[in-house]
Design a protein around this motif. Structure first.
Motif, PDB file in Angstrom:
ATOM      1  N   ASP A  81      41.196  -9.521  23.388  1.00  0.00           N
ATOM      2  CA  ASP A  81      40.068  -8.701  23.332  1.00  0.00           C
ATOM      3  C   ASP A  81      40.605  -7.169  23.514  1.00  0.00           C
ATOM      4  O   ASP A  81      40.180  -6.423  22.731  1.00  0.00           O
ATOM      5  CB  ASP A  81      38.903  -8.960  24.563  1.00  0.00           C
ATOM      6  CG  ASP A  81      37.698  -7.994  24.215  1.00  0.00           C
ATOM      7  OD1 ASP A  81      37.434  -7.624  23.193  1.00  0.00           O
ATOM      8  OD2 ASP A  81      37.207  -7.889  25.419  1.00  0.00           O
ATOM      9  N   THR A  82      41.416  -6.878  24.479  1.00  0.00           N
ATOM     10  CA  THR A  82      41.938  -5.668  24.614  1.00  0.00           C
ATOM     11  C   THR A  82      42.550  -5.271  23.558  1.00  0.00           C
ATOM     12  O   THR A  82      42.583  -4.011  23.002  1.00  0.00           O
ATOM     13  CB  THR A  82      42.624  -5.301  26.138  1.00  0.00           C
ATOM     14  OG1 THR A  82      41.736  -6.072  26.919  1.00  0.00           O
ATOM     15  CG2 THR A  82      42.906  -3.972  26.321  1.00  0.00           C
ATOM     16  N   ALA A  83      43.621  -5.969  23.111  1.00  0.00           N
ATOM     17  CA  ALA A  83      44.469  -5.401  22.119  1.00  0.00           C
ATOM     18  C   ALA A  83      44.055  -5.168  20.751  1.00  0.00           C
ATOM     19  O   ALA A  83      44.193  -4.313  20.070  1.00  0.00           O
ATOM     20  CB  ALA A  83      45.394  -6.670  21.874  1.00  0.00           C
ATOM     21  N   LEU A  84      42.682  -5.902  20.488  1.00  0.00           N
ATOM     22  CA  LEU A  84      42.025  -5.534  19.294  1.00  0.00           C
ATOM     23  C   LEU A  84      41.033  -4.474  19.190  1.00  0.00           C
ATOM     24  O   LEU A  84      40.779  -3.796  18.608  1.00  0.00           O
ATOM     25  CB  LEU A  84      41.196  -7.064  18.712  1.00  0.00           C
ATOM     26  CG  LEU A  84      42.296  -7.955  18.290  1.00  0.00           C
ATOM     27  CD1 LEU A  84      41.615  -9.379  18.325  1.00  0.00           C
ATOM     28  CD2 LEU A  84      42.723  -7.920  16.913  1.00  0.00           C
ATOM     29  N   SER A  85      40.397  -4.505  20.437  1.00  0.00           N
ATOM     30  CA  SER A  85      39.045  -3.778  20.694  1.00  0.00           C
ATOM     31  C   SER A  85      39.675  -2.242  20.727  1.00  0.00           C
ATOM     32  O   SER A  85      38.696  -1.458  20.158  1.00  0.00           O
ATOM     33  CB  SER A  85      38.377  -4.131  22.022  1.00  0.00           C
ATOM     34  OG  SER A  85      37.698  -5.356  21.936  1.00  0.00           O
ATOM     35  N   ILE A  86      40.831  -1.877  21.157  1.00  0.00           N
ATOM     36  CA  ILE A  86      41.274  -0.371  21.344  1.00  0.00           C
ATOM     37  C   ILE A  86      41.473   0.088  19.837  1.00  0.00           C
ATOM     38  O   ILE A  86      41.463   1.298  19.473  1.00  0.00           O
ATOM     39  CB  ILE A  86      42.575  -0.355  21.883  1.00  0.00           C
ATOM     40  CG1 ILE A  86      43.565  -1.135  21.599  1.00  0.00           C
ATOM     41  CG2 ILE A  86      42.416  -0.708  23.492  1.00  0.00           C
ATOM     42  CD1 ILE A  86      44.896  -0.889  22.257  1.00  0.00           C
ATOM     43  N   PHE A  87      41.582  -0.774  18.645  1.00  0.00           N
ATOM     44  CA  PHE A  87      41.398  -0.116  17.345  1.00  0.00           C
ATOM     45  C   PHE A  87      40.398  -0.216  16.787  1.00  0.00           C
ATOM     46  O   PHE A  87      40.252   0.288  15.403  1.00  0.00           O
ATOM     47  CB  PHE A  87      42.669  -1.113  16.735  1.00  0.00           C
ATOM     48  CG  PHE A  87      44.094  -1.135  17.127  1.00  0.00           C
ATOM     49  CD1 PHE A  87      44.716  -0.213  16.522  1.00  0.00           C
ATOM     50  CD2 PHE A  87      44.425  -2.202  17.817  1.00  0.00           C
ATOM     51  CE1 PHE A  87      45.945   0.142  16.962  1.00  0.00           C
ATOM     52  CE2 PHE A  87      45.755  -2.136  18.368  1.00  0.00           C
ATOM     53  CZ  PHE A  87      46.404  -1.063  17.904  1.00  0.00           C
ATOM     54  N   GLN A  88      39.220  -0.509  17.323  1.00  0.00           N
ATOM     55  CA  GLN A  88      37.851  -0.404  16.762  1.00  0.00           C
ATOM     56  C   GLN A  88      37.327   0.919  16.777  1.00  0.00           C
ATOM     57  O   GLN A  88      37.242   1.545  17.853  1.00  0.00           O
ATOM     58  CB  GLN A  88      36.885  -1.395  17.267  1.00  0.00           C
ATOM     59  CG  GLN A  88      35.625  -1.694  16.513  1.00  0.00           C
ATOM     60  CD  GLN A  88      34.759  -2.635  17.415  1.00  0.00           C
ATOM     61  OE1 GLN A  88      34.914  -3.200  18.326  1.00  0.00           O
ATOM     62  NE2 GLN A  88      33.512  -2.561  16.893  1.00  0.00           N
ATOM     63  N   LYS A  89      36.822   1.522  15.675  1.00  0.00           N
ATOM     64  CA  LYS A  89      36.205   2.713  15.498  1.00  0.00           C
ATOM     65  C   LYS A  89      35.004   2.845  15.189  1.00  0.00           C
ATOM     66  O   LYS A  89      34.635   3.001  13.927  1.00  0.00           O
ATOM     67  CB  LYS A  89      37.169   3.599  14.737  1.00  0.00           C
ATOM     68  CG  LYS A  89      38.451   3.681  15.039  1.00  0.00           C
ATOM     69  CD  LYS A  89      39.369   4.415  13.765  1.00  0.00           C
ATOM     70  CE  LYS A  89      40.980   4.186  13.579  1.00  0.00           C
ATOM     71  NZ  LYS A  89      41.209   3.146  12.531  1.00  0.00           N
ATOM     72  N   GLY A  90      33.828   2.608  15.993  1.00  0.00           N
ATOM     73  CA  GLY A  90      32.598   2.474  15.554  1.00  0.00           C
ATOM     74  C   GLY A  90      32.267   1.204  14.574  1.00  0.00           C
ATOM     75  O   GLY A  90      33.100   0.321  14.527  1.00  0.00           O
TER      76      GLY A  90
END
Ligand code: PLP
Length: 390
Positions: A81-90
């Motif tokens: 979750d952390t590895a992926l979520s840090i790339f989410q931009k809105g």
């Protein structure tokens, strides 16, 4: 009484929720250095942000993966979750591409959380006849232009190994990010960040801790911006590992190399043993020349080993007969090889594939086995005896 310096030889378990900061100036320094990778021991603030026992275990993993930073979380799923979520931009995100043969929990996370709840544009790339075709992958990269590509080093349960070093090269050519789940291969076989991956994740519940007695996850990398984003995300969503689990992980990692080497050796010998039996119709192990991705595995792992997992199928004229053999085998080995739905444990364990994967692998004779690090000869007796009675 507060004892500050005891000459202990291993990291203590720091169970403090908050750490003493003494005065306003130290407090200000601590809060302004919160996400500094080289964290000053005097400036710990609060255990959900950072904890010295957790940092000690993170340092062990940094050494193993050869990365500039590692962050432990309370499960493999929270690391993912952390590895992926840090790339989410809105909401406005480019497509994210997941290789199809990855952990079922990650597929469900991508579908239920990333796509259905967060509205991300999720895509999948499938192998053909047990191999990922690089030309098809490159043409998909060209067409889809994904922002993130997510792969696993050894898939589950068919143990497909992608040509991961080449895949990273292709992804980089198109300017995307690569995240690698290296749980099955571990840094013993391959270090993805050294070959250009942006982030490597593990379910540390498996081989890194190696005793089936804790749940943990980790993400590692070199880029300081990703470190800052990940440490902030971990803090804000509360994905922090407990100091007690970090202590056990830290201790158990001292034997990681020995354990995993023996697990690879046991798995390879079990695969050879099963292959010789007329009761077995097929064995999947990347170390076997006829495994569809043997060449990829040999190139990527440079003959250090082929992992600790073996999948096999019983011979039989019908699905019912195969299923019966599977059930008798599970019963016959159960004193020494138990049915436990995890992997990387000290002892060899197994799961029936169809019962877990259902329609994805509707093969009632199939078993996935996770080799332990017991003495091989004991395993050989157990398996040979069971194959005689089924
Ligand atoms: N990644 C892989 C390859 C796994 O096999 C698993 C769990 O089996 C996970 C991630 C999730 O890890 P955890 O169960 O520690 O959350």
């Amino acid at each position: 009484m507060k004892q500050k310096s005891i000459n202990c030889s291993r990291i203590p378990i720091y169970r403090d929720a908050g750490f003493e900061l003494y005065d306003a100036q130290t407090t200000a320094r601590a809060f302004s250095n919160e996400i500094d990778p080289a964290h000053n021991p005097e400036l710990y603030i609060y255990s959900r942000y950072r904890n010295p026992t957790v940092v000690a275990a993170e340092e062990e993993i940094m050494k193993l993966e050869g990365t500039a930073w590692a962050l432990l979380t309370q499960s493999g799923m929270s690391a993912i979750d952390t590895a992926l979520s840090i790339f989410q931009k809105g909401e406005k995100s480019s497509p994210w591409l997941f290789f199809s043969e990855i952990y079922g929990g990650t597929i469900s996370f991508a579908e239920s959380v990333l796509k259905n709840r967060r509205g991300l544009d999720i895509h999948s790339f499938n192998p053909l006849m047990g191999r990922y075709n690089l030309a098809s992958f490159e043409s998909l990269m060209k067409k889809l232009k994904p922002e993130i590509v997510y792969i696993e080093t050894i898939s589950n349960p068919m143990l497909i190994v992608p040509d991961a070093a080449r895949i990273i090269e292709i992804v980089k050519k198109y300017g995307a990010v690569v995240i690698v789940d290296n749980t099955f291969a571990t840094p013993y076989l391959w270090k993805p960040v050294k070959d250009g991956a942006d982030i490597v994740v593990h379910s540390a519940t498996k081989y890194l801790s190696g005793h089936g007695n804790l749940t943990a996850g980790v993400l590692c990398g070199n880029d300081p911006h990703l470190f800052k984003a990940a440490i902030e995300y971990r803090k804000l969503v509360g994905h922090m590992l407990s100091p007690d689990d970090a202590y056990r992980l830290h201790t158990q990692m001292q034997t990681f190399d020995l354990r995993y080497r023996q697990q690879c050796s046991n798995a390879s010998r079990i695969a050879d043993l099963l292959l010789k039996s007329e009761r077995i119709s097929k064995v999947w192990y990347p170390g076997l020349k006829k495994h569809p991705s043997h060449n990829e595995a040999a190139a990527l792992f440079r003959d250090k080993g082929f992992g600790g997992m073996v999948t096999f199928d019983f011979a039989g004229k019908s699905k019912a007969e195969k299923g019966k053999k599977r059930d008798s085998f599970i019963k016959a080995v159960s004193d020494n090889i138990r049915l436990i739905p995890t992997l990387g444990d000290p002892r060899t364990i197994l799961i029936p594939v169809e019962s877990v994967w259902g329609a994805k692998y509707p093969e009632p004779g199939m078993i996935r086995l996770s080799a332990g690090f017991e003495v091989y000869e004991e395993l050989e007796i157990t398996i040979k005896d069971a194959l005689k009675v089924i």
